[in-house]
Design an enzyme around this catalytic site. Sequence first.
Site, PDB file in Angstrom:
ATOM      1  N   HIS A  74       0.834  -1.200   0.000  1.00 17.66           N
ATOM      2  CA  HIS A  74       0.000   0.000   0.000  1.00 17.66           C
ATOM      3  C   HIS A  74       0.868   1.249   0.000  1.00 17.66           C
ATOM      4  O   HIS A  74       1.785   1.385   0.808  1.00 17.66           O
ATOM      5  CB  HIS A  74      -0.903   0.022   1.239  1.00 17.66           C
ATOM      6  CG  HIS A  74      -2.001  -0.992   1.194  1.00 17.66           C
ATOM      7  ND1 HIS A  74      -2.953  -1.113   2.181  1.00 17.66           N
ATOM      8  CD2 HIS A  74      -2.306  -1.930   0.264  1.00 17.66           C
ATOM      9  CE1 HIS A  74      -3.794  -2.078   1.871  1.00 17.66           C
ATOM     10  NE2 HIS A  74      -3.416  -2.592   0.715  1.00 17.66           N
ATOM     11  N   TYR A 386       3.844   6.203  10.440  1.00 18.23           N
ATOM     12  CA  TYR A 386       3.063   5.040  10.022  1.00 18.23           C
ATOM     13  C   TYR A 386       3.919   4.026   9.280  1.00 18.23           C
ATOM     14  O   TYR A 386       3.803   2.817   9.500  1.00 18.23           O
ATOM     15  CB  TYR A 386       1.899   5.502   9.149  1.00 18.23           C
ATOM     16  CG  TYR A 386       0.825   4.458   8.936  1.00 18.23           C
ATOM     17  CD1 TYR A 386      -0.078   4.154   9.951  1.00 18.23           C
ATOM     18  CD2 TYR A 386       0.706   3.794   7.725  1.00 18.23           C
ATOM     19  CE1 TYR A 386      -1.065   3.207   9.757  1.00 18.23           C
ATOM     20  CE2 TYR A 386      -0.286   2.853   7.519  1.00 18.23           C
ATOM     21  CZ  TYR A 386      -1.169   2.555   8.537  1.00 18.23           C
ATOM     22  OH  TYR A 386      -2.154   1.608   8.346  1.00 18.23           O
TER      23      TYR A 386
END
Length: 405
Positions: A74, A386
């Site tokens: 992703h 993240y």
Amino acid sequence: MTHYTQVGIIGAGPAGLLLAQLLHQQGIRSVVLENRSRERVESRQRAGLLEQNTVDLLRQAGATDRLDQQGLVHDGVILSYNGQRHRIDLAKLTGGSRVTIYAQTEVVKDLIQLRLNTGEPILFEAEATSIDGLDGNEPMIQYTHNGESHTLICDFVAGCDGFHGISRQTIPESLTTAYDNVYPYCWLGILAKVPPSTHELIYAYHDRGFALHSMRSPEISRLYVQCDVTDTLADWPDERIWAELQLRLGTVGWTLMEGPILEKTITPMRSFVSEPMQYGRLFLAGDSAHIVPPTGAKGLNMAVADTGQLFHALMDWYQNGSASELANYTACCMRRVWRVQEFSNFMTELLHHNPNKTPFEAQLQASRFNQLITSQMASTVVAENYVGLAAKRASEAQQSVNFHV
């Protein structure tokens, strides 16, 4: 019966198995002790998001054959606030770093198979009962296996046996400082036999509570809803779960597909840190030293980061005869641990409905989300955390502890 090795590893989770493989590649012998059965270890459902650093270290260990084939890469992540969505372009904001969806269960299977292929010892249903002699040169792990008592003598002990394991409990309480925070809500998680309704993860705040749309594969969706700490699975029939997911994740022009629910679990939300992460020749890694709420997807990744740090420290000892990285193991790990704790807390507070918040605090929460929408710098901070911060070597740590050999 007495056995000898160089590194005794307690726990066959990602941290222990990865450390064993990395050491094996460098010719360092180890024994892995796991108190559960192989079937149980390979079936536990855990995290499924791997940071760039985690993938890189798994690749170094030769454990990415299936990950490269089945992992879902992703480039971004979606945050939603009462239906208003904001995509954070991870790759663009971090110079190309991404995350990969690949279940921890599969990581463990891959690492177990690598260990079995080496022929090096991995003992399932082997319970460590005590760790002795940590102040000397030959610490001993007492354990039982197949109804017999054994002693494993080694140079170092790696405690990778989780929050309830024996390793952290071996450090004298008088030398330990524990930090704990329990959140006033839980996650109800499901595995559903339905293709994901999104190409990237959706983290959603709603006035009725948090929701997350993730995935395990192109055929299996992983979804979560915030629930009360007093809730049980009986309080959440399938119809209620899907209704809440539809409401909390919903936005104009988007449809959440539903399907048969294969599994349900309730996960408490907690942060925990125990210092130090070492005592004599015992070194903790993963959940044995720290726990984060799952909102930031950091649990597995923190364990792998600890493993990388401990591996480098052990190699500095075995190859160079230097104890400096071992001495600074806690100091180096803790800088990263607290940074990750802060990020996980930020994500948790940003995205959950807390009935104990005042109206003033609720407006601050909405303001923080608005800042993410309007500020590229704010989005960059989230993106960098993240995908995973760059690993730091112990030589960069600003503190040190006494370590005698």
